[in-house]
Design a protein around this motif. Structure first.
Motif, short mmCIF file in Angstrom:
data_model
loop_
_atom_site.label_atom_id
_atom_site.label_comp_id
_atom_site.label_asym_id
_atom_site.label_seq_id
_atom_site.Cartn_x
_atom_site.Cartn_y
_atom_site.Cartn_z
N VAL A 1 0.81 -1.21 0.00
CA VAL A 1 0.00 0.00 0.00
C VAL A 1 0.85 1.27 0.00
CG1 VAL A 1 -1.78 1.31 1.26
CG2 VAL A 1 -1.85 -1.19 1.21
N ALA A 2 0.41 2.24 -0.78
CA ALA A 2 0.92 3.61 -0.71
C ALA A 2 -0.25 4.54 -0.50
CB ALA A 2 1.69 3.98 -1.98
N VAL A 3 0.05 5.77 -0.04
CA VAL A 3 -1.01 6.74 0.29
C VAL A 3 -0.64 8.10 -0.27
CG1 VAL A 3 -2.14 8.00 2.18
CG2 VAL A 3 -1.73 5.53 2.39
N ASN A 4 -1.61 8.74 -0.88
CA ASN A 4 -1.49 10.17 -1.24
C ASN A 4 -2.58 10.90 -0.46
OD1 ASN A 4 -2.23 12.15 -4.22
ND2 ASN A 4 -0.97 12.68 -2.48
N VAL A 5 -2.17 11.63 0.57
CA VAL A 5 -3.13 12.36 1.40
C VAL A 5 -3.16 13.81 0.92
CG1 VAL A 5 -1.37 12.69 3.21
CG2 VAL A 5 -3.79 13.01 3.74
N ILE A 6 -4.36 14.33 0.69
CA ILE A 6 -4.53 15.63 0.06
C ILE A 6 -5.36 16.53 0.97
CG2 ILE A 6 -5.31 16.87 -2.00
CD1 ILE A 6 -5.22 14.12 -3.46
N SER A 7 -4.78 17.59 1.45
CA SER A 7 -5.49 18.55 2.29
C SER A 7 -4.62 19.78 2.47
CB SER A 7 -5.82 17.95 3.66
OG SER A 7 -6.42 18.91 4.51
N LYS A 8 -5.19 20.96 2.22
CA LYS A 8 -4.41 22.18 2.43
C LYS A 8 -4.05 22.35 3.89
CE LYS A 8 -4.84 25.77 -1.06
NZ LYS A 8 -5.52 26.99 -1.52
N SER A 9 -5.01 22.12 4.76
CA SER A 9 -4.79 22.36 6.18
C SER A 9 -4.31 21.12 6.92
CB SER A 9 -6.08 22.86 6.84
OG SER A 9 -7.07 21.84 6.82
N GLY A 10 -4.81 19.98 6.51
CA GLY A 10 -4.54 18.75 7.25
C GLY A 10 -5.51 18.51 8.38
N THR A 11 -6.46 19.41 8.56
CA THR A 11 -7.42 19.27 9.67
C THR A 11 -8.86 19.12 9.20
OG1 THR A 11 -7.57 21.69 9.87
CG2 THR A 11 -5.95 20.57 11.26
N THR A 12 -9.09 19.06 7.89
CA THR A 12 -10.45 18.79 7.42
C THR A 12 -10.89 17.43 7.96
OG1 THR A 12 -10.01 20.05 5.41
CG2 THR A 12 -11.92 18.58 5.38
N THR A 13 -12.06 17.40 8.57
CA THR A 13 -12.44 16.26 9.41
C THR A 13 -12.37 14.92 8.70
OG1 THR A 13 -13.93 17.75 10.61
CG2 THR A 13 -14.24 15.39 10.95
N GLU A 14 -13.04 14.80 7.56
CA GLU A 14 -13.14 13.49 6.90
C GLU A 14 -11.78 12.93 6.49
OE1 GLU A 14 -17.06 15.70 5.92
OE2 GLU A 14 -14.92 16.16 6.18
N PRO A 15 -10.96 13.67 5.74
CA PRO A 15 -9.64 13.10 5.39
C PRO A 15 -8.71 12.95 6.58
CG PRO A 15 -9.89 15.33 4.49
CD PRO A 15 -11.23 14.92 5.00
N ALA A 16 -8.81 13.84 7.58
CA ALA A 16 -7.93 13.72 8.75
C ALA A 16 -8.22 12.43 9.51
CB ALA A 16 -8.10 14.94 9.66
N ILE A 17 -9.50 12.10 9.69
CA ILE A 17 -9.86 10.84 10.36
C ILE A 17 -9.38 9.65 9.54
CG2 ILE A 17 -11.80 9.35 11.01
CD1 ILE A 17 -13.34 11.88 11.82
N ALA A 18 -9.62 9.70 8.23
CA ALA A 18 -9.22 8.58 7.38
C ALA A 18 -7.71 8.38 7.41
CB ALA A 18 -9.68 8.84 5.95
N PHE A 19 -6.96 9.47 7.36
CA PHE A 19 -5.49 9.37 7.38
C PHE A 19 -5.02 8.77 8.71
CE2 PHE A 19 -1.22 11.66 7.51
CZ PHE A 19 -0.62 10.76 6.65
N ARG A 20 -5.62 9.19 9.80
CA ARG A 20 -5.23 8.66 11.11
C ARG A 20 -5.49 7.16 11.17
NH1 ARG A 20 -6.74 10.68 17.21
NH2 ARG A 20 -5.58 12.51 16.49
N LEU A 21 -6.68 6.71 10.74
CA LEU A 21 -7.03 5.30 10.83
C LEU A 21 -6.16 4.45 9.90
CD1 LEU A 21 -10.92 5.65 10.96
CD2 LEU A 21 -9.41 4.99 12.84
N ILE A 22 -5.91 4.93 8.70
CA ILE A 22 -5.08 4.17 7.77
C ILE A 22 -3.64 4.12 8.25
CG2 ILE A 22 -4.10 4.23 5.43
CD1 ILE A 22 -6.89 5.28 4.51
N MET A 23 -3.14 5.23 8.77
CA MET A 23 -1.76 5.24 9.28
C MET A 23 -1.61 4.34 10.50
SD MET A 23 0.17 6.85 7.28
CE MET A 23 1.62 6.93 8.32
#
Length: 366
Positions: free
Chosen positions: A66-88
């Motif tokens: 697996v590789a990951v490309n996480v996309i967010s200007k702030s890094g704190t947008t709720t949906e991607p931030a939760i997903a990134f935390r769980l996947i990491m």
């Protein structure tokens, strides 16, 4: 270089929401060959908060490379931030810190924000979301171009298509500037009382272009109690559901049809001796010919039903056509918003639901 490195993995999980998700999804779905398995497989996360989706995604990738490309200007947008935390959480159990540095790529702000700081600290590769490019306008930036390159598509051809759209939109003669003519026609129909625009196509690969288009125009125009309501359909499928309403429902909508001039593949209908299905009158005709006649017949029927139609032509299904289409709609959207005296580049209303959600969740400061 980064795209080529990411191609070695089984799966690339793209984490993002809104424009950080829809543009890439639109490009992949528009260009892909139906039913063809690809490597790496491009999966998405952070575009919803479904516990079922996330649990199944984590289960699916647990034995894959697996590789990951996480996309967010702030890094704190709720949906991607939760997903990134769980996947990491999963990936940190499987890979060393050094290994993760080659697997994780952050597309984020150039100098600030939680994701910028995290990726800098952890040593992840970074791509920049330009300060003056909002999410819904970002598909032709690293936000969309990196995962599309990993999928094997020629992003240089996409940019060449966008450049052609830019050149065409720079023509001062309105009769030759299709992007601005589209914006003006939308404005005129809006002024005449049409409140809904339905984007429709006769090709299923347009499904996520429709979804991207809805965000682009919905977030850009829908302010100060102004703007068209944006909807979409895929014909002929939706003619068997929405067709009745379009034909005889309230007369408050118009359609914009995207016609793809050249099909990627075609098949001829053969004659059968029995003709039990009554289709021998189509023998020798291609399926794309039948599809086009369905489009033309629907256009005539809807015009009879007092539904105005705008028809936009796209040359073919290719990287260049995708780039052209994205830029065409982006510049048309900006002009459309300016015609109703709206700033097309902000979205203040989006914050309202977040405020209430954070209050209900007990987030500090809310």
């Amino acid at each position: 270089e980064v795209a080529n490195r990411l191609k070695q993995y089984d799966v690339l999980v793209v984490i993002g929401i809104g424009g950080s998700y829809l543009g890439t999804k639109a490009g992949l779905h528009f260009l892909e060959t139906p039913f063809k398995q690809t490597k790496p497989e491009i999966l998405f996360a952070g575009h919803n908060m479904s516990s079922n989706y996330m649990v199944e995604l984590l289960k699916y990738i647990q034995d894959k490379n697996v590789a990951v490309n996480v996309i967010s200007k702030s890094g704190t947008t709720t949906e991607p931030a939760i997903a990134f935390r769980l996947i990491m959480d999963q990936l940190k159990e499987r890979y060393s810190k050094e290994d993760l540095q080659s697997r994780i790529v952050a597309t984020t702000d150039q100098a600030r924000g939680a994701l910028y700081q995290l990726s800098k600290t952890e040593g992840y590769d970074q791509f920049v979301i330009p300060d003056d490019v909002g999410g819904r306008y970002s598909v032709l930036s690293p936000v969309g171009l990196l995962p599309l390159a990993v999928a094997g598509y020629d992003i240089n051809k996409m940019l060449q298509g966008a450049q052609k759209a830019y050149q065409d939109a720079s023509i001062s003669d309105l009769s030759k500037n299709v992007s601005y003519r589209y914006a003006v026609l939308r404005y005129m129909l809006y002024q005449q009382g049409k409140k809904i625009e339905m984007l429709a196509s006769y090709e299923p690969n347009m499904q996520y272009v429709n979804e991207w288009w809805k965000q682009l125009f919905g977030e850009s125009e829908g302010k100060e109690y102004k703007g068209l309501f944006i909807s979409s359909a895929l014909f002929s499928t939706d003619l068997h559901s929405l067709g009745q309403y379009i034909q005889e429902g309230e007369r408050h909508l118009f359609e914009t049809i995207i016609h793809i001039d050249t099909p990627t593949k075609d098949i001829e209908i053969q004659k059968q001796d029995s003709d039990l299905d009554g289709l021998n009158y189509l023998a020798g005709k291609t399926l794309s010919y039948v599809n086009t006649k369905a489009e033309e017949g629907t256009l005539l029927a809807h015009q009879e039903g007092q539904v105005p139609n705008i028809v936009l032509h796209l040359e073919n299904v290719s990287e260049a056509s995708f780039g052209y289409m994205m830029y065409f709609f982006e510049i048309a959207c900006a002009m459309s918003a300016y015609l109703i005296d709206i700033n097309p580049f902000d979205q203040p209303g989006v914050e309202s639901y977040k405020k209430h959600m954070f209050q209900l969740l007990g987030k500090p400061g809310y």
